[in-house]
Design a protein around this motif. Structure first.
Motif, PDB file in Angstrom:
ATOM      1  N   MET A   1      59.341 -59.646  15.083  1.00 53.68           N
ATOM      2  CA  MET A   1      60.255 -59.938  16.159  1.00 53.68           C
ATOM      3  C   MET A   1      61.453 -60.745  15.685  1.00 53.68           C
ATOM      4  O   MET A   1      62.535 -60.607  16.220  1.00 53.68           O
ATOM      5  N   LYS A   2      61.231 -61.594  14.691  1.00 53.69           N
ATOM      6  CA  LYS A   2      62.322 -62.429  14.204  1.00 53.69           C
ATOM      7  C   LYS A   2      63.409 -61.568  13.556  1.00 53.69           C
ATOM      8  O   LYS A   2      64.599 -61.832  13.732  1.00 53.69           O
ATOM      9  N   ARG A   3      62.981 -60.528  12.840  1.00 55.04           N
ATOM     10  CA  ARG A   3      63.950 -59.639  12.197  1.00 55.04           C
ATOM     11  C   ARG A   3      64.770 -58.899  13.248  1.00 55.04           C
ATOM     12  O   ARG A   3      65.987 -58.745  13.093  1.00 55.04           O
ATOM     13  N   THR A   4      64.128 -58.464  14.320  1.00 58.30           N
ATOM     14  CA  THR A   4      64.829 -57.764  15.391  1.00 58.30           C
ATOM     15  C   THR A   4      65.861 -58.667  16.044  1.00 58.30           C
ATOM     16  O   THR A   4      66.973 -58.229  16.355  1.00 58.30           O
ATOM     17  N   LYS A   5      65.514 -59.916  16.237  1.00 61.42           N
ATOM     18  CA  LYS A   5      66.445 -60.872  16.834  1.00 61.42           C
ATOM     19  C   LYS A   5      67.699 -61.016  15.979  1.00 61.42           C
ATOM     20  O   LYS A   5      68.807 -61.001  16.491  1.00 61.42           O
ATOM     21  N   TYR A   6      67.517 -61.132  14.675  1.00 63.96           N
ATOM     22  CA  TYR A   6      68.673 -61.299  13.794  1.00 63.96           C
ATOM     23  C   TYR A   6      69.510 -60.026  13.694  1.00 63.96           C
ATOM     24  O   TYR A   6      70.730 -60.093  13.574  1.00 63.96           O
ATOM     25  N   ILE A   7      68.863 -58.867  13.768  1.00 67.40           N
ATOM     26  CA  ILE A   7      69.616 -57.609  13.748  1.00 67.40           C
ATOM     27  C   ILE A   7      70.473 -57.489  15.002  1.00 67.40           C
ATOM     28  O   ILE A   7      71.659 -57.134  14.927  1.00 67.40           O
ATOM     29  N   LEU A   8      69.900 -57.783  16.178  1.00 70.00           N
ATOM     30  CA  LEU A   8      70.676 -57.744  17.421  1.00 70.00           C
ATOM     31  C   LEU A   8      71.816 -58.741  17.394  1.00 70.00           C
ATOM     32  O   LEU A   8      72.931 -58.435  17.827  1.00 70.00           O
ATOM     33  N   LEU A   9      71.555 -59.923  16.892  1.00 72.39           N
ATOM     34  CA  LEU A   9      72.583 -60.957  16.820  1.00 72.39           C
ATOM     35  C   LEU A   9      73.719 -60.536  15.896  1.00 72.39           C
ATOM     36  O   LEU A   9      74.900 -60.702  16.221  1.00 72.39           O
ATOM     37  N   PHE A  10      73.384 -59.955  14.746  1.00 73.47           N
ATOM     38  CA  PHE A  10      74.411 -59.527  13.794  1.00 73.47           C
ATOM     39  C   PHE A  10      75.253 -58.384  14.352  1.00 73.47           C
ATOM     40  O   PHE A  10      76.482 -58.413  14.273  1.00 73.47           O
ATOM     41  N   ILE A  11      74.608 -57.368  14.935  1.00 68.99           N
ATOM     42  CA  ILE A  11      75.354 -56.220  15.463  1.00 68.99           C
ATOM     43  C   ILE A  11      76.234 -56.643  16.643  1.00 68.99           C
ATOM     44  O   ILE A  11      77.377 -56.200  16.765  1.00 68.99           O
ATOM     45  N   GLY A  12      75.706 -57.506  17.508  1.00 68.01           N
ATOM     46  CA  GLY A  12      76.508 -57.989  18.630  1.00 68.01           C
ATOM     47  C   GLY A  12      77.706 -58.797  18.184  1.00 68.01           C
ATOM     48  O   GLY A  12      78.812 -58.636  18.698  1.00 68.01           O
ATOM     49  N   THR A  13      77.508 -59.659  17.202  1.00 65.81           N
ATOM     50  CA  THR A  13      78.617 -60.456  16.668  1.00 65.81           C
ATOM     51  C   THR A  13      79.650 -59.573  15.979  1.00 65.81           C
ATOM     52  O   THR A  13      80.858 -59.778  16.139  1.00 65.81           O
ATOM     53  N   ALA A  14      79.181 -58.587  15.241  1.00 63.00           N
ATOM     54  CA  ALA A  14      80.118 -57.661  14.583  1.00 63.00           C
ATOM     55  C   ALA A  14      80.927 -56.880  15.615  1.00 63.00           C
ATOM     56  O   ALA A  14      82.131 -56.660  15.434  1.00 63.00           O
ATOM     57  N   GLY A  15      80.292 -56.471  16.699  1.00 66.03           N
ATOM     58  CA  GLY A  15      81.007 -55.748  17.752  1.00 66.03           C
ATOM     59  C   GLY A  15      82.058 -56.602  18.426  1.00 66.03           C
ATOM     60  O   GLY A  15      83.183 -56.159  18.673  1.00 66.03           O
ATOM     61  N   LEU A  16      81.699 -57.838  18.747  1.00 64.71           N
ATOM     62  CA  LEU A  16      82.679 -58.733  19.376  1.00 64.71           C
ATOM     63  C   LEU A  16      83.818 -59.076  18.431  1.00 64.71           C
ATOM     64  O   LEU A  16      84.971 -59.200  18.854  1.00 64.71           O
ATOM     65  N   THR A  17      83.499 -59.221  17.149  1.00 62.16           N
ATOM     66  CA  THR A  17      84.546 -59.491  16.161  1.00 62.16           C
ATOM     67  C   THR A  17      85.500 -58.303  16.045  1.00 62.16           C
ATOM     68  O   THR A  17      86.723 -58.482  15.996  1.00 62.16           O
ATOM     69  N   ALA A  18      84.952 -57.097  16.021  1.00 62.74           N
ATOM     70  CA  ALA A  18      85.796 -55.899  15.941  1.00 62.74           C
ATOM     71  C   ALA A  18      86.689 -55.766  17.172  1.00 62.74           C
ATOM     72  O   ALA A  18      87.869 -55.409  17.058  1.00 62.74           O
ATOM     73  N   ALA A  19      86.134 -56.047  18.340  1.00 60.68           N
ATOM     74  CA  ALA A  19      86.939 -55.977  19.558  1.00 60.68           C
ATOM     75  C   ALA A  19      88.031 -57.037  19.554  1.00 60.68           C
ATOM     76  O   ALA A  19      89.166 -56.769  19.959  1.00 60.68           O
ATOM     77  N   SER A  20      87.707 -58.231  19.091  1.00 61.07           N
ATOM     78  CA  SER A  20      88.710 -59.298  19.039  1.00 61.07           C
ATOM     79  C   SER A  20      89.842 -58.954  18.082  1.00 61.07           C
ATOM     80  O   SER A  20      91.012 -59.175  18.386  1.00 61.07           O
ATOM     81  N   ILE A  21      89.487 -58.408  16.938  1.00 65.24           N
ATOM     82  CA  ILE A  21      90.516 -58.016  15.971  1.00 65.24           C
ATOM     83  C   ILE A  21      91.396 -56.912  16.543  1.00 65.24           C
ATOM     84  O   ILE A  21      92.623 -56.921  16.375  1.00 65.24           O
ATOM     85  N   GLY A  22      90.769 -55.973  17.238  1.00 61.55           N
ATOM     86  CA  GLY A  22      91.548 -54.902  17.869  1.00 61.55           C
ATOM     87  C   GLY A  22      92.503 -55.424  18.923  1.00 61.55           C
ATOM     88  O   GLY A  22      93.643 -54.966  19.027  1.00 61.55           O
TER      89      GLY A  22
END
Length: 57
Positions: A1-22
């Motif tokens: 479960m810990k790995r899943t939490k970090y994967i969701l956190l990383f993908i969500g942060t990457a998505g928000l970063t991409a949207a902010s840059i755009g």
């Protein structure tokens, strides 16, 4: 479960970063609306995993 939490956190942060840059680059807000919503929901979900109730069978 810990790995899943970090994967969701990383993908969500990457998505928000991409949207902010755009948005900083001058793209329309409507082009990045779904990216912002999905990124935020993934980050929210990563924090809600610990509150998940399990059913004992």
């Amino acid at each position: 479960m810990k790995r899943t939490k970090y994967i969701l956190l990383f993908i969500g942060t990457a998505g928000l970063t991409a949207a902010s840059i755009g948005l900083v680059n001058g793209d329309a807000f409507s082009d990045h609306l779904m990216t912002i919503v999905c990124g935020a929901s993934l980050i929210f979900g990563s924090f809600q995993i610990k509150n998940q109730k399990t059913i004992k069978s």
